[in-house]
Design an enzyme around this catalytic site. Structure first.
Site, PDB file in Angstrom:
ATOM      1  N   SER A   8       1.328 -14.480  22.068  1.00 47.74           N
ATOM      2  CA  SER A   8       2.146 -15.668  21.791  1.00 47.74           C
ATOM      3  C   SER A   8       3.581 -15.412  22.227  1.00 47.74           C
ATOM      4  CB  SER A   8       2.109 -15.991  20.299  1.00 47.74           C
ATOM      5  OG  SER A   8       3.139 -16.933  20.006  1.00 47.74           O
ATOM      6  N   MET A  35       6.482 -26.593  18.497  1.00 49.90           N
ATOM      7  CA  MET A  35       6.798 -27.021  17.127  1.00 49.90           C
ATOM      8  C   MET A  35       7.868 -28.109  17.179  1.00 49.90           C
ATOM      9  SD  MET A  35       7.047 -23.385  15.174  1.00 49.90           S
ATOM     10  CE  MET A  35       6.004 -21.984  15.594  1.00 49.90           C
ATOM     11  N   HIS A  64      -0.619 -24.531  21.798  1.00 48.15           N
ATOM     12  CA  HIS A  64      -0.852 -24.779  20.366  1.00 48.15           C
ATOM     13  C   HIS A  64       0.193 -25.776  19.882  1.00 48.15           C
ATOM     14  CE1 HIS A  64      -0.855 -22.943  16.008  1.00 48.15           C
ATOM     15  NE2 HIS A  64      -1.320 -24.168  16.034  1.00 48.15           N
ATOM     16  N   MET A  66       1.927 -27.757  17.240  1.00 50.56           N
ATOM     17  CA  MET A  66       2.213 -27.927  15.810  1.00 50.56           C
ATOM     18  C   MET A  66       3.184 -29.104  15.700  1.00 50.56           C
ATOM     19  SD  MET A  66       2.450 -23.911  14.917  1.00 50.56           S
ATOM     20  CE  MET A  66       2.675 -23.523  16.645  1.00 50.56           C
ATOM     21  N   ASP A 173      -5.033 -17.044  14.632  1.00 48.01           N
ATOM     22  CA  ASP A 173      -3.613 -17.022  15.001  1.00 48.01           C
ATOM     23  C   ASP A 173      -2.769 -16.763  13.757  1.00 48.01           C
ATOM     24  OD1 ASP A 173      -1.097 -17.472  16.087  1.00 48.01           O
ATOM     25  OD2 ASP A 173      -1.407 -19.624  16.438  1.00 48.01           O
TER      26      ASP A 173
END
Ligand code: DX5
Ligand code: ZN
Length: 226
Positions: A8, A35, A64, A66, A173
């Site tokens: 990551s 994010m 990913h 979020m 994760d």
């Protein structure tokens, strides 16, 4: 079952992504945490950054999200060329529609579950997805401790995937280290995100190799720990 190690870049030097990517060439995919400071109490970067990473990365991108409202935002990441786009179950009432749109554009579609989110309502939807991400920390920050309490959910998923003969990656994760990866592998994960344990290592390539070896030797059904 293949083992995938996805570092990551949340734990990388944000001012030097290109050189940081060169430290993880032996990984399988690059995990990119988006994010929005709404779905999680933290902010990273967005589509513009991902478009640029797509140009300079030799590894496929594992996005990913979020963020709130993935129906609106997720397709753009697929259109940018991301290999995989994972959005949160808690952020949408139409996960199947979002997944179908992602696949239609040509990305793999993933659904992520926070530690407290039950998998039961999603089990019958599994054929709509290419990946399920079982969060092993509360999403929002790197460097947190692995929550072993999420492992029964992972084990249920592994059983459902194997019994259904599904081609679906099971990703974990958060807090993945050379120790905790053995627990997650034994419970059924095949795809491992690791931020601080890879970028915090003196030699990220050696750490990736160690993680891969530990996951492989403890993988579900290998006979040890099962
Ligand atoms: C957390 C992120 C993770 C994070 C993991 O919300 O989704 O991808 O980067 O970091 P570590 O491996 O340090 O727990
Ligand atoms: Zn992540």
């Amino acid at each position: 079952m293949a083992t995938r190690i996805n570092p990551s870049i949340l734990a990388a030097d944000f001012a030097n992504f290109e050189s940081e990517l060169s430290r993880i060439r032996s990984a399988d995919l690059v995990h990119v945490d988006i994010m929005d400071n709404h779905f999680v109490p933290n902010l990273t970067f967005g589509l513009g950054m991902v478009e640029r990473l797509q140009q300079v990365s030799s590894l496929p991108l594992d996005i990913h999200l979020m963020i709130d409202d993935p129906a609106r935002w997720a397709p753009g990441y697929a259109e940018a060329g991301a290999f995989s786009v994972t959005f949160h179950a808690e952020a949408t009432t139409e996960p199947v529609a979002v997944a179908r749109r992602l696949r239609q554009i040509g990305a793999r579609a993933g659904i992520a579950l926070k530690p407290g989110t039950d998998i039961t309502p999603y089990l019958e939807l599994l054929p709509e997805f290419d990946q399920v991400l079982v969060m092993t920390v509360e999403p929002g920050f790197g460097g947190q401790s692995f929550m072993e309490s999420t492992m029964p959910k992972l084990a249920r998923l592994r059983t459902a995937v194997d019994q259904g003969g599904l081609d679906l990656w099971l990703q974990v994760d958060g807090g993945i280290t050379a120790q905790t990866i053995e627990i997650a592998a034994a419970a059924g994960a095949d795809t491992f995100v690791a931020g601080s344990s890879v970028f915090g290592a003196e030699n990220p390539a050696a750490q990736i190799a160690l993680l891969r070896e530990r996951a492989g030797s403890h993988r579900h059904g290998a006979g040890n720990l099962e």
